[in-house]
Design a protein around this motif. Structure first.
Motif, PDB file in Angstrom:
ATOM      1  N   GLN A   1      21.266  71.463  15.773  1.00  0.00           N
ATOM      2  CA  GLN A   1      22.587  71.153  16.538  1.00  0.00           C
ATOM      3  C   GLN A   1      23.321  70.142  15.784  1.00  0.00           C
ATOM      4  O   GLN A   1      24.792  70.228  15.864  1.00  0.00           O
ATOM      5  N   LYS A   2      22.603  69.078  15.151  1.00  0.00           N
ATOM      6  CA  LYS A   2      23.455  68.044  14.848  1.00  0.00           C
ATOM      7  C   LYS A   2      23.500  67.489  13.198  1.00  0.00           C
ATOM      8  O   LYS A   2      23.770  66.634  12.850  1.00  0.00           O
ATOM      9  N   LEU A   3      22.679  68.467  12.645  1.00  0.00           N
ATOM     10  CA  LEU A   3      22.551  68.091  11.187  1.00  0.00           C
ATOM     11  C   LEU A   3      22.294  69.562  10.353  1.00  0.00           C
ATOM     12  O   LEU A   3      22.049  70.447  10.778  1.00  0.00           O
ATOM     13  N   TRP A   4      22.711  69.279   9.199  1.00  0.00           N
ATOM     14  CA  TRP A   4      22.220  70.410   7.950  1.00  0.00           C
ATOM     15  C   TRP A   4      21.733  69.930   6.690  1.00  0.00           C
ATOM     16  O   TRP A   4      21.973  68.706   6.393  1.00  0.00           O
ATOM     17  N   ALA A   5      20.861  70.480   6.256  1.00  0.00           N
ATOM     18  CA  ALA A   5      20.203  70.042   5.180  1.00  0.00           C
ATOM     19  C   ALA A   5      19.799  71.116   4.076  1.00  0.00           C
ATOM     20  O   ALA A   5      19.582  72.267   4.489  1.00  0.00           O
ATOM     21  N   GLY A   6      19.811  70.710   3.076  1.00  0.00           N
ATOM     22  CA  GLY A   6      19.420  71.810   1.864  1.00  0.00           C
ATOM     23  C   GLY A   6      19.409  71.191   0.357  1.00  0.00           C
ATOM     24  O   GLY A   6      19.308  70.176   0.382  1.00  0.00           O
ATOM     25  N   THR A   7      19.660  72.175  -0.514  1.00  0.00           N
ATOM     26  CA  THR A   7      19.565  71.533  -1.887  1.00  0.00           C
ATOM     27  C   THR A   7      20.885  71.922  -2.835  1.00  0.00           C
ATOM     28  O   THR A   7      21.782  72.897  -2.310  1.00  0.00           O
ATOM     29  N   VAL A   8      21.108  71.028  -3.678  1.00  0.00           N
ATOM     30  CA  VAL A   8      22.128  71.253  -4.479  1.00  0.00           C
ATOM     31  C   VAL A   8      21.734  71.200  -6.030  1.00  0.00           C
ATOM     32  O   VAL A   8      21.006  70.314  -6.235  1.00  0.00           O
TER      33      VAL A   8
END
Length: 169
Positions: A59-66
């Motif tokens: 609901q309140k965050l996004w995470a991933g790689t770059v």
């Protein structure tokens, strides 16, 4: 003011426990080979989502790689109202920011980078032969990337040494 025992009791007595007793709605592990590239992209970098609303219900965050290829840089962009945190896993990151990308700082493996809302910025891989690999976290589950093709970078950005306000010396 509630005592700590009231607080503990409240946590154990949830009003609406999940029907599956947390089995499918509890902790999720997202394998590294299952990240989702269907997320807003900025030229010069490869973003992949691991944690977002669509994948896990966040609901309140996004995470991933770059990942940024050796000797490459992204186009100028910002992320709207979102706060971003970048953790450098491998390589050397050079950040440029400002209305004309006039400020710069570098980060290496183990370093964290904070990007406030609305700040125009550019990520640069400062290595000529090593891919830059980072973990990215944002303050909302929506993916916002506003590319700024009209930003004209000045050619000699000012280096900014970050001083922790709680440890000025």
């Amino acid at each position: 003011m509630a005592s700590s025992s009231d607080h503990d009791h409240h946590h154990h007595d949830l009003e609406h426990p999940p029907p599956d007793d947390w089995k499918n709605s509890g902790v999720r592990v997202i394998p590294s080979d299952s990240l989702d590239g269907n997320t807003p992209q900025t030229p010069g970098m490869d973003r992949k989502a691991a944690i977002n609303f669509a994948r896990v219900g966040a609901q309140k965050l996004w995470a991933g790689t770059v990942h940024i290829h050796a000797n490459a840089k992204t186009g100028a962009h910002h992320h709207g109202h979102l706060e971003s945190v970048i953790y450098v896993l491998k390589g050397k990151a050079r950040m440029r920011w400002g209305d004309k990308l006039q400020f710069t700082a570098e980060a290496g493996p183990g370093d964290f980078i904070y990007v406030p809302p609305w700040v125009p910025h550019q990520e640069i891989n400062a290595s000529e032969d090593e891919k830059l690999e980072c973990v990215l976290m944002r303050s909302d589950s929506e993916a916002v990337a506003v590319n700024l093709p009209d930003v004209e970078p000045i050619e000699a950005p000012e280096t900014v040494k970050w001083i922790d306000p709680t440890h000025p010396e």
